[in-house]
Design an enzyme around this catalytic site. Structure first.
Site, PDB file in Angstrom:
ATOM      1  N   HIS A   1       0.827  -1.214   0.000  1.00 35.52           N
ATOM      2  CA  HIS A   1       0.000   0.000   0.000  1.00 35.52           C
ATOM      3  C   HIS A   1       0.864   1.268   0.000  1.00 35.52           C
ATOM      4  O   HIS A   1       0.437   2.312   0.495  1.00 35.52           O
ATOM      5  CB  HIS A   1      -0.952   0.031   1.203  1.00 35.52           C
TER       6      HIS A   1
ATOM      7  N   SER B   1      15.485  21.766 -16.061  1.00 32.19           N
ATOM      8  CA  SER B   1      14.346  22.616 -16.353  1.00 32.19           C
ATOM      9  C   SER B   1      14.851  23.911 -16.964  1.00 32.19           C
ATOM     10  O   SER B   1      15.915  24.401 -16.605  1.00 32.19           O
ATOM     11  CB  SER B   1      13.576  22.902 -15.067  1.00 32.19           C
TER      12      SER B   1
ATOM     13  N   LYS C   1      16.671  21.956 -10.898  1.00 27.20           N
ATOM     14  CA  LYS C   1      15.974  20.707 -11.195  1.00 27.20           C
ATOM     15  C   LYS C   1      16.837  19.652 -11.867  1.00 27.20           C
ATOM     16  O   LYS C   1      17.660  19.946 -12.715  1.00 27.20           O
ATOM     17  CB  LYS C   1      14.783  20.999 -12.121  1.00 27.20           C
TER      18      LYS C   1
ATOM     19  N   GLU D   1      10.231   8.536 -16.675  1.00 25.50           N
ATOM     20  CA  GLU D   1       8.897   9.128 -16.881  1.00 25.50           C
ATOM     21  C   GLU D   1       8.381   8.833 -18.288  1.00 25.50           C
ATOM     22  O   GLU D   1       7.213   8.506 -18.492  1.00 25.50           O
ATOM     23  CB  GLU D   1       8.954  10.646 -16.701  1.00 25.50           C
TER      24      GLU D   1
END
Ligand code: ARG
Length: 479
Positions: free
Chosen positions: A175, A296, A302, A309
């Site tokens: 979970h 970024s 970043k 992804e």
């Protein structure tokens, strides 16, 4: 036949033969509409079958010659012409034409330009319907082999990392909440299992892909005395399609492949998702090498896990490819229908996406750098050895349900105190059960917890190392 045309066999009236764009235009009274020409053509995407189309044609021609259906001289001309065409395609000088509709007609037309009448005889006892089904199977067979090899290499990287980190403790989750300690090696081995199943599924799919449709001709077979075994042998097919109607219309193999591909992407997306989470500083479990991340344009600090992804995102397109193929085949009446031309783009896309994703994940996996301190801290935070305490009480004679209840209260105590179970003094622990003794601490440490799960499939470092050896042996046995 138009009036005044020669009735001699093998001759086509010059007017009809010379400028013929389509092999079937003889039946038509006007040229095809420009939009229809573009709409019905597949040459923009089926070019990539060229090498296999040539291989299929050569095997067909050799079989025809062996059976006396084609002369030795014609076969020699076809072999010479196909050699030249293969070289032109390789060199990028082959002039693909929309007029010639698809890869099959483009190559046949060029062959006839190069070698004359022999080129026109190649299509004896064959149809584009059995030809395209043969090409796609030959092509896919090769891609399946390449993907299986990629999966094996990915497994090797996972195994190398698992070996390095066989004893590195991290929290295992259920979970997405800390559950019990596991080792990083054990966690990685879970993916080896998934990718091994993918390899096995692909091997199975390959068997049904590797069946020869050629000989089915358009749909009913051919009136020529063909030798399909000869063609199958030459092309390395392990079986011959039994039924001509099924042979030209079956695309099960493509759907099966897409299902295999979709599952590979499911597995990659799960791994990708974990890497994204683990890279988040809240977890901080891993560092990914800069070369697999991007920055970024506005936020200078970043470092984004773009590769995982994107793989996570690309899984969706492969599921789409599978659904497209299923929908394509649903309710198609026998036998070949032009619908089937639509099989190629989803199939190609599934192959390309899986191959690129695996190619990215192989070096990415090798580059994962775990952060032991963060993993330990997280494992220690979530009372992850609570089950070990319950198991300890069971070994001291309590029933598991009673032990579970007692430990739940101990966890509340530790939570209220703001410490881990292993930090509670013995006197406090004994308030909950007199069965608890000094030896409890061996069970409550993270190392004690993982080492205790010492059976096949368990997370004990000893077992992880054995599992690695077994997985390596399985991979080697398949080479
Ligand atoms: N380009 C076609 C395809 O991909 C080849 C078969 C065409 N056959 C036909 N009868 N139109 O399916």
């Amino acid at each position: 036949m138009p009036k005044g045309a020669s009735k001699r066999p093998g001759k086509v009236p010059a007017a009809a033969g010379a400028a013929r764009a389509k092999p079937w235009s003889g039946r038509f009274g006007e040229p095809v509409d420009a939009l229809v020409k573009r709409f019905t053509a597949s040459i923009a995407f089926d070019q990539r079958l060229a090498r296999h189309d040539i291989a299929g044609s050569l095997a067909h021609a050799r079989m025809l010659a062996a059976g006396g259906i084609l002369s030795g001289a014609d076969l020699a001309a076809i072999e010479r012409g196909m050699g030249a065409i293969g070289a032109e395609i390789e060199a990028g000088t082959f002039a693909w034409s929309l007029d010639a509709e698809d890869v099959h007609t483009n190559i046949e037309r060029r062959l006839t330009e190069l070698v004359g009448d022999a080129g026109k005889r190649l299509h004896t006892a064959r149809s584009r319907n059995d030809q395209v089904a043969t090409d796609v199977r030959l092509w896919l067979r090769e891609e399946i082999d390449a993907i299986r090899a990629q999966l094996a290499r990915l497994c090797e990287q996972l195994l190398a990392q698992a070996e390095r980190h066989a004893a590195l403790v991290m929290p295992g989750f259920t979970h997405l909440q800390v559950a019990q300690p596991v080792t990083f090696g054990h966690h990685l081995l879970a993916y080896v299992e998934m990718f091994e199943r993918d390899r096995a599924r692909l091997a199975d799919c390959r068997r049904r892909t590797n069946v020869l449709p050629l000989g089915a001709a358009a749909l009913a077979g051919t009136t020529f005395a063909i030798d399909r075994e000869h063609v199958a042998r030459e092309l390395g097919f392990e079986a011959i399609a039994e039924n001509s109607l099924d042979a030209v219309s079956d695309r099960d193999f493509a759907i099966e492949f897409a299902a295999c591909a979709a599952l590979i992407m499911v597995h990659l997306s799960r791994f990708a998702e974990e890497l994204v989470l683990w890279m988040n500083p809240r977890f901080g479990f891993v560092r990914l090498p800069d070369r697999f991340c991007t920055g970024s344009s506005i936020m200078p600090q970043k470092k984004n896990p773009d590769v995982p992804e994107l793989v996570r995102g690309k899984s969706g397109r492969v599921f789409g490819d599978l659904v497209a193929l299923l929908a394509l085949m649903k309710a198609q009446p026998l036998a070949y229908n032009k619908d089937n031309q639509e099989d190629k783009e989803p199939l190609f896309d599934a192959v390309d996406t899986v191959r690129d994703s695996l190619a990215a994940f192989e070096p990415l996996t090798a580059g994962i750098e775990p952060r032991p301190a963060a993993m330990r801290a997280a494992a220690a935070e979530g009372f992850s050895t609570a089950t070990d305490l319950a198991d300890y009480l069971v070994r001291k004679g309590l029933a598991f349900r009673d032990a579970h209840e007692i430990v739940a209260h101990v966890v509340r105590e530790a939570e209220a105190t703001g410490c881990d179970l292993a930090d509670l003094p013995l006197s406090v622990l004994q308030r909950y059960s007199v069965a608890i003794g000094e030896d409890v601490y061996a069970a409550l440490t993270l190392e004690g917890s993982v080492a205790g799960r010492d059976h096949v499939g368990g997370t004990a470092p000893r077992q992880v190392r054995k599992a690695i050896a077994r997985a390596r042996a399985r991979l080697a046995a398949e080479r």
